[in-house]
Design an enzyme around this catalytic site. Structure first.
Site, short mmCIF file in Angstrom:
data_model
loop_
_atom_site.label_atom_id
_atom_site.label_comp_id
_atom_site.label_asym_id
_atom_site.label_seq_id
_atom_site.Cartn_x
_atom_site.Cartn_y
_atom_site.Cartn_z
CE1 TYR A 1 -8.67 5.36 3.23
CE2 TYR A 1 -8.19 7.30 1.93
CZ TYR A 1 -8.59 6.73 3.12
OH TYR A 1 -8.90 7.53 4.20
CG HIS A 2 -3.52 3.71 -3.56
ND1 HIS A 2 -2.63 4.76 -3.69
CD2 HIS A 2 -4.74 4.23 -3.87
CE1 HIS A 2 -3.28 5.84 -4.05
NE2 HIS A 2 -4.57 5.55 -4.16
N PRO A 3 -4.39 -0.83 -1.64
CG PRO A 3 -6.13 -2.11 -0.76
CD PRO A 3 -5.76 -0.69 -1.09
CG ASP B 1 -2.09 0.93 1.12
OD1 ASP B 1 -2.14 1.74 0.17
OD2 ASP B 1 -2.97 0.88 2.01
CG HIS B 2 0.98 4.12 -2.67
ND1 HIS B 2 0.11 4.21 -3.74
CD2 HIS B 2 2.12 3.58 -3.17
CE1 HIS B 2 0.70 3.75 -4.84
NE2 HIS B 2 1.92 3.36 -4.52
#
Length: 612
Positions: free
Chosen positions: A528-530, A327-328
């Site tokens: 919110y980037h899994p 994730d970020h």
């Protein structure tokens, strides 16, 4: 506070739905497209998950008319407020969200309640493309060249660019440098923001004052209205192709295998009835970076020891399932106050004039992702400078803009931390910058809490398990501070950095690298980037789950098609790349089953999304 937030959210959603109902009916958003066909006992393809990739692959498989396709989505129809770009904040932790939470962090998330954060994922037609912040960034071309170099032929930038273009209906102006990188007539409309705050223009000017170019991030280099896949793909395909059946509120609990370890169907719950449907060709799992590994594990595909712990019979011992979560990490709370009118205030959003401007003309602050104004990518200091390791978004608001009624609850910051840190700037106009790590080295996991298909999985983001990630994010904070200190921000907009010391880090000398390192471990949240939990990799990689054609190891008749297959996270927001994966996967499947891949994707079967 939770009760206050729920009341405010309920009132706002009720008002917006009332205003939208008639307008959306006029433009055709309420026509049925799901559950209009009785579910057959057998289909050629079953697609599990109607999100950013699943909607794409289902629609593309159905377009030739020769395949019977069933799309099963656990959530329901997109709520009316999801059609308004500026209301995405209201969708988080609502009925369209899985409402996941992470497990407690060991060396991160320290300023959040229970050292844990909400982890929004869309449980709705269109998946996370229905609840996200509508930022279209494909990633860096080096991301995809690297995927191929890792042993995944066919995934280089030159191979995936046609699929980005195929999906895109670019509504902005072309320029000579980047025109060849964009597409027209695809299902996903992409356009510049129709309305920006003055701070947005200050941000661009600040970058130029620091010596950077203003560029199209979806061109060759990065340096320098709600268009969900439900709207762009599922609805037009389901209306025009009788061979595509869509079932909403259909929660898949298990993938079924025969004695030869071939996926032959799925079990799912719809209403209060457990049902089974069979797949004559393939089951395609598109439940996302959290849902896909969870369903594989529940179905007996994963590390044998973990499956045995939960009493799940092992179909295939695939140790990489649920591993490689990336994730970020994004730094929250970096805030600047500004002159009145430079940024967005809560009164701007609630101004009846602005609400009317959107509802009648599609203009004003609600016409684009609220607060999100732009991004900066800084050259990396190590390796290829044009493969940036930091992305710096600017938001025309601060976390204190609404006195904590909505924003603090959405991100999950501890109420006492919020009260102490933001007390001096509650309700003030200003902007934030939220540096995030584009290419993290830390890896997390998704595992089962139990064999109950309705139990939430254990999500361990494991931020900063690799210490270099902290060092890189500290550099990102310092870059954000440089932007905030430019004349474009300080002189033009009266920007003043909120210099409150975070109480948990007060034993470090304020604003030194050690202080910022402490701040990063406390205040960093998810972007919110899994991705990555069903890694695409050659057989030589023990953590691989799917091959380069997205077929699952150890079984037949099963593919994974979503963000979970990314071997490494892309350098930017992930939704555009996930849609691309769906487009490419559809052609891979068609090739393997000798189905034509020459359908004209500019046909009227896929009308570009327009907003009221």
């Amino acid at each position: 506070m939770p009760e206050t937030r729920a009341m405010v959210q309920s009132l706002m959603v009720g008002l917006i739905r009332l205003l939208l109902a008639g307008i959306l009916k006029e433009v055709g958003h309420t026509h049925p497209y799901h559950d209009i066909h009785p579910i057959r006992p057998v289909y050629d393809f079953i697609v599990v998950g109607g999100g950013s990739a699943g909607a794409v692959v289902a629609a593309r498989l159905a377009e030739e008319g020769t395949c019977r396709v069933l799309l099963l989505e656990s959530g329901g129809e997109a709520p009316l407020e999801s059609h308004v770009p500026g209301l995405s904040l209201l969708l988080i932790q609502g009925n369209a969200d899985w409402n996941y939470r992470t497990v407690s962090g060991k060396q991160s998330l320290l300023a959040f309640s229970d050292d844990s954060i909400p982890y929004p994922r869309g449980r709705v037609a269109g998946g996370s493309s229905t609840i996200n912040a509508l930022i279209y960034v494909r990633g860096n071309r080096r991301d995809f060249d690297n995927w191929e170099a890792m042993g995944n032929p066919g995934w280089s930038y030159k191979d995936v660019l046609p699929y980005f273009k195929k999906a895109e209906n670019y509504l902005g102006e072309f320029n000579n440098e980047t025109a060849r990188y964009h597409g027209r007539g695809g299902p996903v409309s992409v356009e510049p923001k129709r309305w920006r705050s003055p701070v947005a223009y200050g941000f661009l000017k600040a970058g130029q004052q620091l010596g950077f170019k203003v560029v199209d991030p979806n061109g060759e280099e990065q340096i320098g209205r709600r268009s969900s896949t439900a709207e762009g793909y599922i609805k037009p395909a389901a209306r025009l192709h009788n061979n595509l059946h869509v079932a909403l509120n259909a929660h898949v609990t298990k993938i079924l295998f025969n004695k030869d370890k071939r996926a032959v169907g799925v079990s799912f719950m719809q209403g209060d009835k457990m049902r089974t449907v069979l797949a004559g060709r393939e089951v395609i799992l598109s439940a996302g970076a959290i849902g896909s590994p969870q369903l594989l594990l529940l179905s007996g595909i994963g590390p044998a020891a973990h499956l045995n712990t939960h009493g799940i019979p092992v179909v295939a011992d695939v140790v990489g399932v649920g591993r490689n979560l990336q994730d970020h990490p994004s730094v929250s709370g970096l805030s600047w106050t500004t002159n009145k009118g430079s940024a967005i205030s809560i009164f701007t959003m609630l101004n009846p004039k602005n609400i009317y401007a959107y509802l009648r003309h599609g203009l004003g602050p609600l016409s684009g992702p609220v607060f999100n104004e732009g991004n900066a990518w800084m050259p990396s200091v190590e390796g290829d400078p044009y493969w940036p390791d930091i992305q710096v978004p600017v938001l025309s608001g601060i976390l204190a803009i609404d006195f904590g009624i909505l924003s603090s609850q959405v991100i999950g910051v501890d109420p006492e931390v919020y009260k102490d840190y933001f007390s001096d700037v509650l309700g003030r106009e200003g902007f934030s910058m939220t540096p995030f790590l584009s290419r993290p080295l830390s890896r997390g996991t998704v595992t089962l809490a139990s064999s109950d298909p309705y139990a939430q999985p254990l999500i361990d983001v494991n931020f900063f398990s690799h210490p270099a990630d902290v060092t890189t994010l500290v550099r990102g904070i310092k870059q954000a501070l440089r932007i905030g200190d430019t004349p474009a921000m300080m002189v033009d907009h009266g920007a003043r950095f909120h210099k409150k010391v975070l109480r948990s880090c007060q034993d470090q000398e304020p604003f030194t690298d050690k202080y910022w390192g402490c701040y990063v471990r406390h205040m960093s949240n998810t972007a919110y980037h899994p991705v990555g939990t069903c890694k695409m990799a050659p057989m030589t990689d023990p953590l691989g789950v799917v091959d380069h054609r997205l077929r699952v190891r150890g079984v037949r008749g099963l593919r994974v098609v979503d963000a979970s297959i990314m071997p490494l996270i892309v350098t930017g927001n992930t939704n555009a790349a996930t849609i691309m994966i769906g487009e490419k996967a559809a052609d891979l499947i068609k090739e393997d089953w000798c189905i034509s891949t020459h359908h004209n994707h500019h046909s009227q079967s896929y009308l570009p999304l327009t907003f009221p």
